[in-house]
Scaffold this active site. Structure first.
Site, PDB file in Angstrom:
ATOM      1  N   GLY A  65       0.804  -1.284   0.354  1.00  0.00           N
ATOM      2  CA  GLY A  65       0.214   0.369   0.110  1.00  0.00           C
ATOM      3  C   GLY A  65       0.690   1.392  -0.037  1.00  0.00           C
ATOM      4  N   SER A  66       0.378   2.235   0.794  1.00  0.00           N
ATOM      5  CA  SER A  66       1.164   3.735   0.431  1.00  0.00           C
ATOM      6  C   SER A  66       2.481   3.439   0.962  1.00  0.00           C
ATOM      7  CB  SER A  66       0.185   4.464   1.208  1.00  0.00           C
ATOM      8  OG  SER A  66      -1.042   4.869   0.625  1.00  0.00           O
TER       9      SER A  66
END
Length: 492
Positions: free
Chosen positions: A215-216
């Protein structure tokens, strides 16, 4: 009469020669095959006829041996087995060895030639030395903080000392007690069956053997690529990225969880985790540079050992621009172990250099004489030092007044990055909550710890899951213990 005696003597001589030839054949050509034959009990009896050496944490053994009184005499025991299972693995008379028990098996079992007082001593004496000890880099209080933080939820924590590569904590949850697999018999087989059929996979070492979409948290890698490539020269300048952002060559719109991401700067994109900005920057950087940067951090490395083998973290090398945009925000086929993401945080904390991660500080004989020491080595230079300095500032902003405020520690400089990773068919799976961070005491010259946390809580409401809410408090607890230990070390 003499003739018959001569014939009998000749026959006996022929038989004797045949026996000698057969014995030589067995000893010279078939010895290894016979030794490895599962039906040969002598090897197993010899292997377990003495206690194994100990695996130590903070100078205290977390493993031991118990005299079973059986033919396979000494069974392995574990102190706080579930806590340290992701470090020790198991040593089973029925199912073999894993993790440190496997990687350091020769030393622990007493067969390592380095344990002998003289070269070739073991070949001459044909004896087995007492098992040696393995001194780990793990710090008990940090391990316990990570274990408490996960509290039985599926997930993992990896913590590293950035300057040296020492692995300070390695936790996988839910865990298991390796001692239930130590011996033989129906009880051990039942435990094996139960552990292997559990849907929670307690024997899976999620910290080093499981990969997740990061993810981020992967945006730190993308930011490093953009800064190193000169695509971004001023982190506070607008990036000319529209919101909504249409993935190149498609009609698919990439959404943002945050607001105010249109034309946001790199600093704000990390602070508020703007998907559109980071995806747009990765396309400008280009596939080749993105791949090179990811691999500089350790992605796609199939040979990483700590000394247990570590699963390969993946960043595809052949992608279209729309796939690259998704990969650059930690989605599509991008996947990472928690240890890998701790290495990403450590690279930022250590001026762009990743020290070789390792779990073993040194090995010793049973009497405490050092056999081998793990020296500090450089693993990779992930980015330029100037890029690392800029990323330190941006990660600090994310903790001070961005998405990572739950990781702030009074009196310390903390940099972090949140992540909420989608997965499953059509992203229908419960998201994974990520947080990567590093912490430095204000009176210290360098960061004390870098950490990565992933929580895969299938019971949670997907709208309540976030890296800042679920994972950051765990990272904070681990970092606080790391800072305390560093302060205590300086005070001695």
């Amino acid at each position: 009469m003499i003739r018959y005696i001569r014939r009998a003597a000749a026959l006996c001589l022929v038989l004797l020669v045949a026996l000698l030839v057969n014995a030589a054949r067995v000893m010279l050509f078939e010895a290894d095959e016979l030794d490895d034959n599962p039906a040969n009990r002598r090897i197993a009896i010899s292997r377990w006829e003495q206690p194994r050496g100990a695996i130590l944490v903070d100078g205290r053994p977390v493993t031991g041996s118990r005299d079973s009184g059986q033919q396979l005499r000494w069974e392995r025991t574990y102190t706080q087995g579930p806590l340290y299972a992701p470090v020790t693995g198991y040593a089973s008379q029925t199912y073999g060895t894993t993790l440190l028990e496997s990687a350091e098996d020769d030393l622990l079992s007493g067969t390592d030639p380095m344990l002998a007082p003289l070269p070739l001593w073991s070949d001459v004496s044909r004896g087995r030395r007492p098992g040696g000890d393995v001194v780990t880099t793990v710090r008990a209080r940090m391990q316990e903080a990570a274990f408490r933080g996960l509290d039985g939820k599926r997930g993992a924590v990896a913590a590293i000392e950035p300057s040296s590569g020492r692995i300070l904590a390695l936790v996988s949850s839910p865990s298991y007690d390796p001692g239930v697999l130590s011996g033989t018999g129906a009880g051990v087989k039942d435990a094996w069956q139960r552990l292997n059929t559990s849907p929670n996979q307690p024997m899976l070492d999620r910290a080093i053997r499981q990969t997740y979409p990061p993810g981020s948290t992967f945006k730190i890698v993308t930011a490093a690529a953009a800064l190193d490539a000169g695509v971004v020269t001023d982190p506070d300048a607008p990036t000319d990225t529209p919101d909504p952002f249409v993935l190149p060559g498609t009609r698919q719109v990439l959404p943002n969880e945050a607001t105010g991401c249109a034309d946001a700067s790199l600093a704000d994109a990390i602070r508020w985790s703007c998907n559109t900005v980071m995806a747009g920057l990765s396309v400008k950087v280009g596939l080749d540079r993105m791949v090179a940067t990811a691999q500089a951090f350790g992605f796609n490395d199939t040979g990483l050992r700590v000394p247990s083998w570590v699963a390969k973290s993946n960043f595809d090398t052949d992608m279209s621009d729309d796939q690259l945009a998704l990969s650059s925000i930690g989605q599509f086929d991008t996947a990472a172990t928690p240890l890998q993401m701790a290495m990403v945080a450590a690279a930022v904390a250590n001026n762009g250099e990743i020290a070789q991660p390792h779990l073993v500080e040194r090995t010793t004989t049973s009497g405490g004489t050092t056999v081998d020491t793990t020296g500090r080595r450089t693993y990779r230079q992930a980015m330029r030092p100037s890029t690392a300095t800029r990323l330190q500032e941006l990660m600090v902003r994310a903790v001070e007044d961005g998405t990572g405020t739950n990781a702030a520690i009074p009196g310390a400089r903390v940099g972090g990055k949140t992540g909420t990773a989608q997965h499953g068919l059509g992203n229908t799976g419960t998201p994974y909550a990520w947080f990567i961070a590093w912490a430095q005491a204000k009176d210290s010259a360098q960061p004390a710890v870098a950490v990565a946390v992933v929580v895969e809580d299938a019971e949670a409401n997907r709208t309540d899951i976030s890296g800042g809410g679920d994972a950051a408090p765990i990272a904070k607890a681990v970092m606080e213990e790391g800072l305390r230990l560093e302060a205590e070390g300086r005070g001695r």
